[in-house]
Structures are given as C-alpha cells and as structure tokens.
Motif scaffolding. Structure first.
Motif, PDB file in Angstrom:
ATOM      1  N   ALA A   1       9.124  -2.230  -9.307  1.00 14.94           N
ATOM      2  CA  ALA A   1       7.842  -1.743  -8.778  1.00 14.94           C
ATOM      3  C   ALA A   1       7.295  -2.703  -7.725  1.00 14.94           C
ATOM      4  N   ILE A   2       7.497  -3.999  -7.940  1.00 18.83           N
ATOM      5  CA  ILE A   2       7.096  -5.002  -6.944  1.00 18.83           C
ATOM      6  C   ILE A   2       7.881  -4.790  -5.660  1.00 18.83           C
ATOM      7  N   ALA A   3       9.186  -4.577  -5.810  1.00 21.41           N
ATOM      8  CA  ALA A   3      10.043  -4.370  -4.645  1.00 21.41           C
ATOM      9  C   ALA A   3       9.642  -3.126  -3.865  1.00 21.41           C
ATOM     10  N   THR A   4       9.412  -2.037  -4.563  1.00 18.52           N
ATOM     11  CA  THR A   4       9.120  -0.785  -3.861  1.00 18.52           C
ATOM     12  C   THR A   4       7.755  -0.828  -3.172  1.00 18.52           C
ATOM     13  N   THR A   5       6.780  -1.506  -3.785  1.00 15.32           N
ATOM     14  CA  THR A   5       5.467  -1.636  -3.133  1.00 15.32           C
ATOM     15  C   THR A   5       5.578  -2.417  -1.833  1.00 15.32           C
ATOM     16  N   LEU A   6       6.284  -3.535  -1.868  1.00 14.36           N
ATOM     17  CA  LEU A   6       6.440  -4.355  -0.665  1.00 14.36           C
ATOM     18  C   LEU A   6       7.276  -3.637   0.393  1.00 14.36           C
ATOM     19  N   ALA A   7       8.300  -2.888  -0.044  1.00 13.31           N
ATOM     20  CA  ALA A   7       9.116  -2.135   0.905  1.00 13.31           C
ATOM     21  C   ALA A   7       8.272  -1.086   1.621  1.00 13.31           C
ATOM     22  N   ARG A   8       7.369  -0.443   0.906  1.00 12.69           N
ATOM     23  CA  ARG A   8       6.502   0.568   1.517  1.00 12.69           C
ATOM     24  C   ARG A   8       5.512  -0.058   2.495  1.00 12.69           C
ATOM     25  N   ILE A   9       4.996  -1.223   2.148  1.00 11.87           N
ATOM     26  CA  ILE A   9       4.019  -1.877   3.023  1.00 11.87           C
ATOM     27  C   ILE A   9       4.669  -2.364   4.308  1.00 11.87           C
ATOM     28  N   TYR A  10       5.870  -2.945   4.197  1.00 14.00           N
ATOM     29  CA  TYR A  10       6.492  -3.602   5.346  1.00 14.00           C
ATOM     30  C   TYR A  10       7.706  -2.839   5.891  1.00 14.00           C
ATOM     31  N   GLU A  11       7.765  -1.544   5.618  1.00  8.82           N
ATOM     32  CA  GLU A  11       8.900  -0.760   6.103  1.00  8.82           C
ATOM     33  C   GLU A  11       9.002  -0.815   7.641  1.00  8.82           C
ATOM     34  N   PRO A  12      10.224  -0.643   8.172  1.00  6.04           N
ATOM     35  CA  PRO A  12      11.457  -0.226   7.520  1.00  6.04           C
ATOM     36  C   PRO A  12      12.078  -1.365   6.716  1.00  6.04           C
ATOM     37  N   ALA A  13      12.704  -1.004   5.612  1.00  4.98           N
ATOM     38  CA  ALA A  13      13.206  -2.010   4.685  1.00  4.98           C
ATOM     39  C   ALA A  13      14.522  -1.573   4.054  1.00  4.98           C
ATOM     40  N   TYR A  14      15.288  -2.568   3.636  1.00  8.23           N
ATOM     41  CA  TYR A  14      16.470  -2.351   2.805  1.00  8.23           C
ATOM     42  C   TYR A  14      16.173  -2.868   1.401  1.00  8.23           C
ATOM     43  N   ILE A  15      16.670  -2.164   0.393  1.00  4.21           N
ATOM     44  CA  ILE A  15      16.687  -2.681  -0.968  1.00  4.21           C
ATOM     45  C   ILE A  15      18.139  -2.742  -1.396  1.00  4.21           C
ATOM     46  N   LEU A  16      18.628  -3.945  -1.686  1.00  7.05           N
ATOM     47  CA  LEU A  16      20.021  -4.153  -2.065  1.00  7.05           C
ATOM     48  C   LEU A  16      20.114  -4.397  -3.558  1.00  7.05           C
ATOM     49  N   THR A  17      21.054  -3.716  -4.197  1.00  6.08           N
ATOM     50  CA  THR A  17      21.270  -3.871  -5.632  1.00  6.08           C
ATOM     51  C   THR A  17      22.699  -4.317  -5.896  1.00  6.08           C
ATOM     52  N   MET A  18      22.951  -4.760  -7.123  1.00  3.26           N
ATOM     53  CA  MET A  18      24.278  -5.241  -7.491  1.00  3.26           C
ATOM     54  C   MET A  18      25.292  -4.120  -7.613  1.00  3.26           C
ATOM     55  N   THR A  19      24.906  -3.018  -8.213  1.00  2.80           N
ATOM     56  CA  THR A  19      25.853  -1.963  -8.544  1.00  2.80           C
ATOM     57  C   THR A  19      25.337  -0.595  -8.121  1.00  2.80           C
TER      58      THR A  19
ATOM     59  N   ASP B   1     -10.551  -6.496  -6.226  1.00  2.00           N
ATOM     60  CA  ASP B   1     -10.134  -7.619  -5.375  1.00  2.00           C
ATOM     61  C   ASP B   1      -8.727  -7.443  -4.798  1.00  2.00           C
ATOM     62  N   VAL B   2      -8.049  -6.376  -5.177  1.00  2.00           N
ATOM     63  CA  VAL B   2      -6.693  -6.135  -4.677  1.00  2.00           C
ATOM     64  C   VAL B   2      -6.756  -5.317  -3.404  1.00  2.00           C
ATOM     65  N   ASP B   3      -5.971  -5.689  -2.397  1.00  2.00           N
ATOM     66  CA  ASP B   3      -5.962  -4.978  -1.117  1.00  2.00           C
ATOM     67  C   ASP B   3      -5.626  -3.508  -1.315  1.00  2.00           C
ATOM     68  N   ASP B   4      -6.328  -2.658  -0.547  1.00  2.00           N
ATOM     69  CA  ASP B   4      -6.073  -1.221  -0.610  1.00  2.00           C
ATOM     70  C   ASP B   4      -4.613  -0.904  -0.317  1.00  2.00           C
ATOM     71  N   GLU B   5      -4.030  -1.640   0.601  1.00  2.00           N
ATOM     72  CA  GLU B   5      -2.650  -1.386   1.005  1.00  2.00           C
ATOM     73  C   GLU B   5      -1.696  -1.522  -0.182  1.00  2.00           C
ATOM     74  N   ILE B   6      -1.966  -2.473  -1.040  1.00  2.00           N
ATOM     75  CA  ILE B   6      -1.134  -2.662  -2.228  1.00  2.00           C
ATOM     76  C   ILE B   6      -1.357  -1.531  -3.223  1.00  2.00           C
ATOM     77  N   ILE B   7      -2.606  -1.191  -3.477  1.00  2.00           N
ATOM     78  CA  ILE B   7      -2.924  -0.128  -4.430  1.00  2.00           C
ATOM     79  C   ILE B   7      -2.354   1.210  -3.951  1.00  2.00           C
ATOM     80  N   GLU B   8      -2.483   1.504  -2.670  1.00  2.00           N
ATOM     81  CA  GLU B   8      -2.025   2.792  -2.133  1.00  2.00           C
ATOM     82  C   GLU B   8      -0.503   2.930  -2.181  1.00  2.00           C
ATOM     83  N   ASN B   9       0.193   1.820  -2.123  1.00  2.00           N
ATOM     84  CA  ASN B   9       1.653   1.871  -2.097  1.00  2.00           C
ATOM     85  C   ASN B   9       2.298   1.554  -3.435  1.00  2.00           C
ATOM     86  N   PHE B  10       1.473   1.236  -4.435  1.00  2.00           N
ATOM     87  CA  PHE B  10       2.018   0.950  -5.762  1.00  2.00           C
ATOM     88  C   PHE B  10       2.515   2.255  -6.381  1.00  2.00           C
TER      89      PHE B  10
END
Length: 568
Positions: free
Chosen positions: A83-101, A35-44
């Motif tokens: 892992a949640i962040a990287t999957t969504l970044a891959r699906i909706y790229e181009p993307a930024y991931i910002l971290t504290m340090t 039941d999970v979209d292929d796009e999510i599985i492929e980018n996980f």
C-alpha cells in the motif's frame, strides 16, 4: 546530501493512462488525519491505513521532494509495504514497481489493478490458434529471409488502418497492423503506456537494458530489495555449453582449458567464438534462433568488455561440457543495468539488516540515500523461537548429527498434530533425509519442477500437512492456519562448493554472514504475517550459536529475532 532531479507528480508519455485511486473514504480520512497531505490521502488505496503507514509515506515523500535519489525502507511483514508502494507510485507517476516473482507481480495486479508485463511464453499465438504460445509462434519460427509480418503484430511504419500501440524508449511510434491484436503485444503496449507498470526483476533487467521498449520514469519501487544483488549477478553470469557451440559454430571448449581458473586465460577463446558467431549468416534461420544468436553475440561482447575492464571481479567455474563466467560483485554495474531507468529508486525489504553494506554492494553513494527503519509491531509472544540444538548440521557433521534430529522432529509434529507446518531444509539432501527417516503421513515435499503445484496444494488443504522444503524461505505467504509452526532444520549458509561464493566469502567475510542471516530471517517470517497471527519457530542446527557468538554474524541479527528466542 546530493540533490537529484526534482520529481513532480505528472503522467508519463502522452496518452498514458493515469491510475485511478480506489479509495472511496477520502473525506473520512481527511477528518481523521488532518495533518496528512491531501495528495497522500487521495492516492491511498484502502479505506483506512495500518499503524504508521501515513507517517512512512509522508517521510518518504518528503525525502523525494528534498532530492534524495535513493530511499531505503526496512519494514517487516505487517507494515503494508504494498500500500505504501502504490500510494507513492500514484503520487510520483510514471513509475515502475518491481517484484521478485510472477506470483508477487500478480498479487499487486489483482489488488491494485496495474498492468503487468510478461514474456511471450505466457500467451497463445493468434496466428497458429491455441496450439502454440507466442515464443514459438509463426513470427518467431519462420526464417528471417521470408520477412514474415504477422497481421496481428506491430510495425514501426505508419499504417493508416493500424491503431497506435506505444512509443518506445527512443521516441519511435509503434503501431499495430490491425485492430485484431496479438495477445502478447497488446499486454505489452498497455504496460508501456500505463503510468504505473509491474515487472518482475528478471523481465525488467532484460527489457530496460536491452530491448528498450520502456523508457526512463520518475520512480522505481524495488520490492524485496535484498535480492537485487543476486538478480544482477545471475543476469550477468554467462554459461557456455559445448552442445550449443557444436550446434551453432562447430566448435567446443578445448579440454586442456578446463583447468584454467584465471579469466584472463580465457580471453582468446572468447574472442574466437565471438568471431565465429559474428560471421554466422542469419537470414535462413528462424527468427527465434536468429534472436538467440544475436543475444549470444551481445553477451560475449559484453563479457569481453567486462573482463578487460575488471578482470579481478570475475570467477571462472568449469564443469564437464561447460564453463561459467560469474561476477564477484555488481557495484560497478547496478546503476547502468537498473537504477538509471528512474530518477528516484525506493528499496523495500524486511531484511536490509545493514543499509551501509547494502549501499556498498550495490554501488550506491550513501550521500544520496535516505534510510528509514520501521520496527516490527508483531508481539514477541506470538512469534517465539525455540532453540532445539542437536549439534552442527554442516556438511562434515551431518551424518553424525542428522539421526538425532528425527526424535525431536517427531516431538514437534506431535505437539502440533492438529496444525499445518513448514520445515525449512535449505537443501534437497536434508529434505530427502527427513522424508526417508521420519515416518509421518502428514509430510509432503516437492522437487524443482513441481514446487508451485505442491505449495498450492499445501495452502488449499485443510489437513494438518507439513511441507518439507529447501526453497520456501521467501516469496511465500502462509498466514494464520496455513502455517502455525515451522522448523529451521539447517542454518542457511550459502554453498561454498560454488567458486563464486567461496571467492566472495574470502574477499568479504561479512557478505557471507549477511547472506546467511538474511535468508534465516526471511524464513522466520513465512508463517507470521499479521499482528493477530501466531507461529512458533524451532531451530535444530547447532550452528545457530554462531549467530550469537561470532561478531560478524551477531552484528547483523536484528533485535526482533533476538527478543523472540526462548532457550529451553
């Protein structure tokens, strides 16, 4: 709900590298999760998900597709937010991931292979060899009048022999001068052209709003989002020092003004020094100094505009030889400084606590927000909280109460004599008191300069060390045997000796309560990092009772902390 611009899965600018999913278990995941979209599985990024990860990604993806501009995910340690962040970044790229340090930035880079961008001081200058870093390299230290062009650097002109580097936010093509490239510019070009780029907040707030080599992207993922307000406040703060004024423009802060606390009383002085900086000749100055002067002019001009538009939102704090201008709130600045550089922003944190307050303080329209809270999956029995109150450890009472803490600390250390632990002191004064009065060879501490070194030593050691620290409440990952017990020595109330904090508390008492609870809960999470982990927490400060009796605090304390309390 207001619709935001539709985001489609696509690459960034032409020539950008598409991220490569590392998952080699796609067919098996499709079988197990039909039941999970292929796009999510492929980018996980991993061979199998943690509990609820696919569901969280699916819900956030649906919210993005529905047009929500802001998504807030409150989820504790163990959820697998990276892992949640990287999957969504891959699906909706181009993307930024910002971290504290930089440390968290590096963790993302090592785990998922994304390029991260860092400042000049992290690279060796090729023109001077290994002697200098790029921030003091030739291109930064020769006078502007010499028009030095580093053969390893970049140019906006079209050179046939110069390979393409990147296209800046204005669409201007930038080229390298030669195939042998500057280390700093090579990593920056790779980051600009990548469809997913890692930045820390400090770098992003400078690059996106001022330098503008990076353009707007589809998605921005803001990790440890509870810190955004603090980061924006510190970025907007302007400190003026007599020593800099004397060196640059032969002026100083008038002594009679040091008692002025109304920002409007400083307007004429700021205009005066701005004019002096504006009149400076920069041709004979080294480029790094000329750049600093230009940044100073920009910051002064920006401050004048802010004081004119919102004088009530600023506080003046003076100390011998300097004056500081600090914002009280950033709600009118957050979008312009950060959020506008992506169509959709995803905020992730274990301590949002109250998403309506979070939105209010960042100037976010609640109608554009999708909020998702995921409960902790860590067993209560594996993360007990013991209240060992000895009375308040406030500034007024600490001399009387602190001696009572030593016998209790001795008992805690004896009980955990074979285990590593962490004592959160909240300030250096309490750290010093414990080190001086608790005679135990296991104790180790640090100062502001060697924090990372001492933390590394603590992590790597197999001895049952106990780290006494005022600054390990977040951004520190100490699973399993690295930390099996911790002590919250003092409840982390923000320091009211800071005029900015005092005025903000007077203006909005709930903000002060929020900051206290947020820091406490962050500290609580340092030693408990997985479902099969175990870490006991002890609280000594009697002021902890305020969190359960005062309605401002009580409403913010999360259930997963309340349920873990064992009152002895």
């Amino acid at each position: 709900m207001i619709k935001a611009r539709c985001i489609c899965p696509k690459n960034g600018s032409e020539g950008a590298k598409k991220s490569s999913p590392k998952n080699n278990n796609v067919s098996e995941l499709r079988r197990l999760y039909p039941d999970v979209d292929d796009e999510i599985i492929e980018n996980f990024p991993f061979s199998e998900p943690r509990h609820n990860q696919f569901d969280i990604i699916s819900r956030i993806s649906d919210a993005i597709d529905e047009g929500y501009r802001y998504i807030i995910l409150e989820a504790g340690t163990g959820t697998g937010k990276s892992a949640i962040a990287t999957t969504l970044a891959r699906i909706y790229e181009p993307a930024y991931i910002l971290t504290m340090t930089k440390q968290l930035q590096r963790q993302y880079a090592e785990e998922f292979g994304y390029p991260m961008v860092k400042g000049r001081g992290n690279f060796s200058c090729k023109d001077t060899g290994l002697v200098d870093t790029c921030d003091i390299g030739t291109c930064q230290t020769v006078p502007n009048s010499q028009n030095f062009a580093c053969k390893f650097g970049i140019t906006k002109s079209q050179y046939e022999e110069g390979p393409f580097a990147f296209e800046d936010a204005y669409g201007t093509p930038i080229h390298f001068r030669s195939a042998d490239q500057c280390n700093y510019w090579r990593q920056k070009a790779r980051a600009v052209e990548s469809s997913i780029t890692l930045m820390n907040y400090d770098y992003a707030l400078l690059e996106l709003a001022y330098v503008k080599h990076f353009g707007k992207r589809n998605l921005m993922i803001l990790d440890e989002a509870h810190n955004i307000e603090d980061k924006l406040m510190r970025r907007m703060e302007l400190n003026i020092y007599n020593r800099s004024l004397r060196n640059d423009i032969k002026k100083s802060i008038p002594q009679n003004m040091m008692g002025y606390d109304d920002p409007k009383d400083w307007t004429a002085f700021i205009q005066s020094i701005y004019g002096s900086y504006k009149d400076m000749g920069l041709k004979e100055l080294p480029k790094n100094k000329a750049d600093r002067i230009n940044r100073t002019k920009g910051r002064l001009s920006e401050l004048m505009s802010n004081l004119e538009a919102h004088p009530e939102n600023w506080v003046v704090d003076t100390s011998p030889g300097s004056v500081s201008f600090k914002p009280l709130k950033v709600d009118v600045y957050a979008n312009e400084r950060l959020f506008q550089y992506a169509d959709t922003c995803i905020f992730m944190s274990a301590t949002i606590l109250d998403h309506e307050l979070f939105c209010k303080w960042l100037g976010i329209d609640p109608k554009e927000v999708y909020f998702l809270r995921i409960k902790s999956t860590f067993p209560v029995s594996s993360r007990p909280v013991h209240i060992k109150s000895v009375g308040p450890l406030s500034q007024r009472a600490i001399r009387r109460t602190a001696p009572k803490t030593i016998p209790i600390l001795e008992k805690i250390l004896e009980h955990h004599h074979r285990e590593k632990g962490l004592i959160h002191t909240h300030n250096y004064k309490c750290q010093e008191y414990i080190i001086n009065h608790l005679q135990d060879k296991r104790l180790m501490s640090h100062d502001s300069k060697n924090r990372e070194q001492k933390l590394h030593e603590f992590e790597k050691s197999r001895d049952p060390l106990v780290l006494v620290s005022p600054s390990m409440s977040e951004g520190v990952d100490l699973p399993y045997e690295k930390c099996q017990f911790q002590v919250i020595y003092k409840v982390p109330f923000p320091y009211l000796g800071d005029r900015q904090i005092k005025k903000r508390k007077d203006m909005d008492p709930k903000w002060y309560a929020y900051k206290t609870v947020m820091t406490l809960i962050q500290a609580y999470g340092r030693g408990m990092r997985a479902e099969d982990d175990y870490c006991e927490t002890y609280v000594l400060d009697g002021n902890i009772k305020m969190l359960f009796r005062n309605k401002l605090y009580k409403s913010l304390v999360p259930e997963f902390f309340n349920e873990a309390i064992e009152r002895d």
